[in-house]
Design an enzyme around this catalytic site. Sequence first.
Site, PDB file in Angstrom:
ATOM      1  N   VAL A  54       0.873  -1.287  -0.030  1.00  0.00           N
ATOM      2  CA  VAL A  54      -0.070  -0.019  -0.036  1.00  0.00           C
ATOM      3  C   VAL A  54       0.821   1.243   0.014  1.00  0.00           C
ATOM      4  CG1 VAL A  54      -1.784   1.425   1.484  1.00  0.00           C
ATOM      5  CG2 VAL A  54      -1.804  -1.393   0.955  1.00  0.00           C
ATOM      6  N   GLU A  64      -9.360   5.768   0.685  1.00  0.00           N
ATOM      7  CA  GLU A  64      -9.184   6.820   1.642  1.00  0.00           C
ATOM      8  C   GLU A  64      -7.780   6.668   2.423  1.00  0.00           C
ATOM      9  OE1 GLU A  64     -13.558   8.165   3.159  1.00  0.00           O
ATOM     10  OE2 GLU A  64     -12.833   6.390   3.862  1.00  0.00           O
ATOM     11  N   CYS A 109      -5.684   7.624   5.661  1.00  0.00           N
ATOM     12  CA  CYS A 109      -6.009   8.033   7.213  1.00  0.00           C
ATOM     13  C   CYS A 109      -4.653   8.419   7.705  1.00  0.00           C
ATOM     14  CB  CYS A 109      -6.628   6.741   7.989  1.00  0.00           C
ATOM     15  SG  CYS A 109      -8.031   6.396   7.160  1.00  0.00           S
ATOM     16  N   GLY A 123      -2.395   6.601  10.815  1.00  0.00           N
ATOM     17  CA  GLY A 123      -2.149   5.279  10.951  1.00  0.00           C
ATOM     18  C   GLY A 123      -3.172   4.292  11.789  1.00  0.00           C
ATOM     19  N   ASP A 175     -10.607 -10.876  10.281  1.00  0.00           N
ATOM     20  CA  ASP A 175      -9.312 -10.342  11.084  1.00  0.00           C
ATOM     21  C   ASP A 175      -9.510  -9.005  11.597  1.00  0.00           C
ATOM     22  OD1 ASP A 175      -6.657 -10.182  11.712  1.00  0.00           O
ATOM     23  OD2 ASP A 175      -5.767  -9.806  10.077  1.00  0.00           O
TER      24      ASP A 175
END
Length: 1006
Positions: free
Chosen positions: A627, A695, A697, A700, A829
């Site tokens: 990511v 989006e 953030c 974190g 998860d």
Amino acid sequence: MAVCLLRLPVLVMTAMTFTSAMNQSTSEITCVFIRQRDGASRTEETSVSSKISNVLEDLECHLNSQGAENIYEPIKKVEANVFEDIELRIIMNISEIISCHCFFKEIQPCEPSLDSDNQYVTSLYFSQIRETQAGKYTFSVISKNSNYTIIVPVLIRSKPGKPYFRISEKLDVIECISESYPQPSVKWAFCRTPEKSCLNKMYEENGEIDGIQKVQYELHQSELFETYIWCCAANDLGRECTSLFTIDLSERRAAPSAELLLKVGEPLLIRCRAVYRNYKFRINVSFENKEVQQNCRFEGLEYQTDHSAIRTQYMFTPAARKGDSGRYTCSSTAHPNQTALVTVLEKGFINITDSREDFEIGDEEFCFEVNFTAYPPVKCMWLFSQKTFPCKQSYSVDGHSISSKFCNHQHRSGIYMFYAENGDTAMTKKFTLYVRRKPEVTMQLLFKQISCIADSYPASSWVWRHCPDLNSTNCTEEIKEGIQNFLPERRSLGSWISSSILDVKETATTFSVECCASNLVGSNCRKSFINMSVAGTVSSLPDNAALCVFAGFIFLLIVFLCALICHKYKKQFRYESQLQMMQVIGPLDNEYIYVDFREYEYDLKWEFPRENLEFGQVLGSGAFGKVVNATAYGISKAGDSVQVAVKMLKEKSDTSEKDALMSELKMMTHIGSHENIVNLLGACTVSGPIYLIFEYCCYGDLLNYLRSKREKFHWTLTDIFKQHNFSFYHNICSEQNSRKGAHLEYGVNTDLYGEDELKATQTSQNINMTSGPNGIALCSEEDEIKCASRQMDEEEDFCVLTFEDLLCFAYQVAKGMEFLESKLCIHRDLAARNILVTHGKVMKICDFGLARDVVNDSNYIVRGNVRLPVKWMAPESLFEGMYTMKSDVWSYGILLWEIFSLGVNPYPGIQVDANFYKLIKSGFKMDRPYYATKHVYYVMQSCWALDSRRRPSFSQLVSSLACQLVEAEGAVYQNMKKNASPPKSNNKTNPRVSKAEESLLSPPLL
């Protein structure tokens, strides 16, 4: 010290075996007592069948009273030894249970679970039970058809408590009282020391209070004048004696002690005694030089055959107070005055004297010794290698200093622990014992090397010698060349491993050598007859050739293993989104299939030009992808740039991984958006690698966010104002109008900081409360709050964290999961590491999936051919591979524990091994985290019901947390309103804290 730990085990095999053993009893209520036989640990590896045959006992609970409420009591007694592990299990063959509670000093909820015979089972487990836990345990159960009360008395076997004295109502009789189970026998002794051979007399009167048998003996007029008066209580577990505190003017000092210790509420009895040749003398007891009240004392006179007389005066207070501390003086017209000090304590104490803690011994006799002072008297034990040993105490002459010795160590190295407790406190002291022992030597032949290894304490040194032959005792020629001595390594406490290698350079075919290891204790040798023609055919090769062959073999083996591991890894670990949508195909929770999005069409309206992405740093990387932070130009509207997170596969991805990422994209477009999930903004699928744009953030993940805020946690905003003398108050009020509609919309008036009206409390009182199927308080839908609309950034919120924030985090995650639940989507998860935090402390549920390094993340444990977040998984997922919305509820409970512990790893101190899986199966629950209230902890417990059907839904969790948020926010802001005006001076006295806020400020018992 915890009274008990209420557990909810589903021990199906145990229940089945017990039911069989009881011949299928038809009684509605069955009471079972389970004892850990021979003091074995509960984690000890023994078979279930052997445990059942050894430790189960039917208490034969019978119906004692019938009416509106059925009362059951056992025929057999529950008798346990101090520090023993026991369990009470109630098996109920009744209709559906509505509520269940256990009473002992305080009320605790119990949550029965169904066994294989559809009987409800609930358990009460005691780990190392204490005397304070003796008494009657009452289970109150309400079912659909009737109410039941089960009363189980628990008796703790222990030696008698230290006897104490009081004056009877007759004012001329002293009573001695001792309490214990089994019932003690009490005797009076009239010697300087209370030896068993001392003359005694005995009177008794019995009683029983809450599982402790109480014995009361009276000392009558004829014995009141004895010089020494002892009361001794004894049973088969021990003996305890107490002397009547006496100031004897005929002695040079008070005997047996010039100081008396008591606790508040205990009886205070002082005797003043004097002997004189003329009976006309007088004696008197005074307190701090003031006359003692007449109704608190009485006198006695006895004439002796030699015409002398004994006078006594007793001062008695039924319940001592702090004000009774001080000096008591006994005076006489014929003797010098004597004074004794009485100290009345608020609570008891144990003070252990500092002493040496590390000992090194050989074969000599040795005992550990602990010296301490304590009041009230302590119960103690010694511990070694998870076993307990009895503790014997000896008192000094003054009766205040106590010592305990332990000699039964059997010369075993290790850590020994002394443990002592009384009703008010507990203390431990550790000792380390190193036992010297001579070396134990082993010898090995390795090609052209001979290796010797020695296990000893302390570490050994080496000598190598040539021997004429194997049977020779005269190995005198010392070898000094070709020897490699390695640094000793500590294998365990009291064990050093020393090793030495001899390189063989002999030209002879056969020879003998000896290696000798020695230390302070002694030496040990090993001999070996070496036949080079047999010992190593490899040695016939040149040295370099042998080494090359060996190195080549090792290299080929490593290459083969690497190829095998890579192949298995590629085969086993495939990318799959943690988020999965379900299609229910039956009436039960476990009747479902996953929706396969590979055949769904991708809507090109989500397509975003990849050239409008400007990539930044990598936010996360895993086995399959990563990511990356990026700036997206024009993704919301033309001309704007937005920070986004882009999910992508690694460069060398296979077709199955691309299909999985496309399936995730289609699923996210199908789910839609919500303020508490990380929403999809767009995608790049044409002319290049697949990018999923989400989006961004800024703060974190929640786990690291909580950990970073530990030093900045405050229970309420009011605490912050107090610390800064309310200097923030006007700043907040001045921004009030700009925040309307943007601050916390908790279903209360948004003018929470206003100066005219404060309606938070009124709003919280107007909430319609109902009760859900799991006993969780629910709010009606019209009172739903919007915690996630908070728009305050970090600077406006003082960069701190409050209890209301934690509730808000929990509420927001529940809202996000409620949305996913409505879409028949499961997460699989759910954990703090998979929740992201953005501006305004808004929580967003995400799926790291391909960007998490599960190989190196210790939270993901290998089970079979997958890596699983074991500590977050529901039992049905862990043991049956079944995932449902209710398994996400279990994970949410673990997430709550993470939030209210500020990021502590779940099940702290517990390794993921066979014992961990046994704990989960048995219904083990973590203790309440430090920052959680009882209401929050009850929500956690409801999420951890072993029976998934008994767990709440996310809608119920949202409603329950909404109520708690409104109550917390209302209480805190009402208190802020009371303290609205800042202090006019520099007086640092804090304003009074409201009762509602006190409940938030009080740390819970863990």
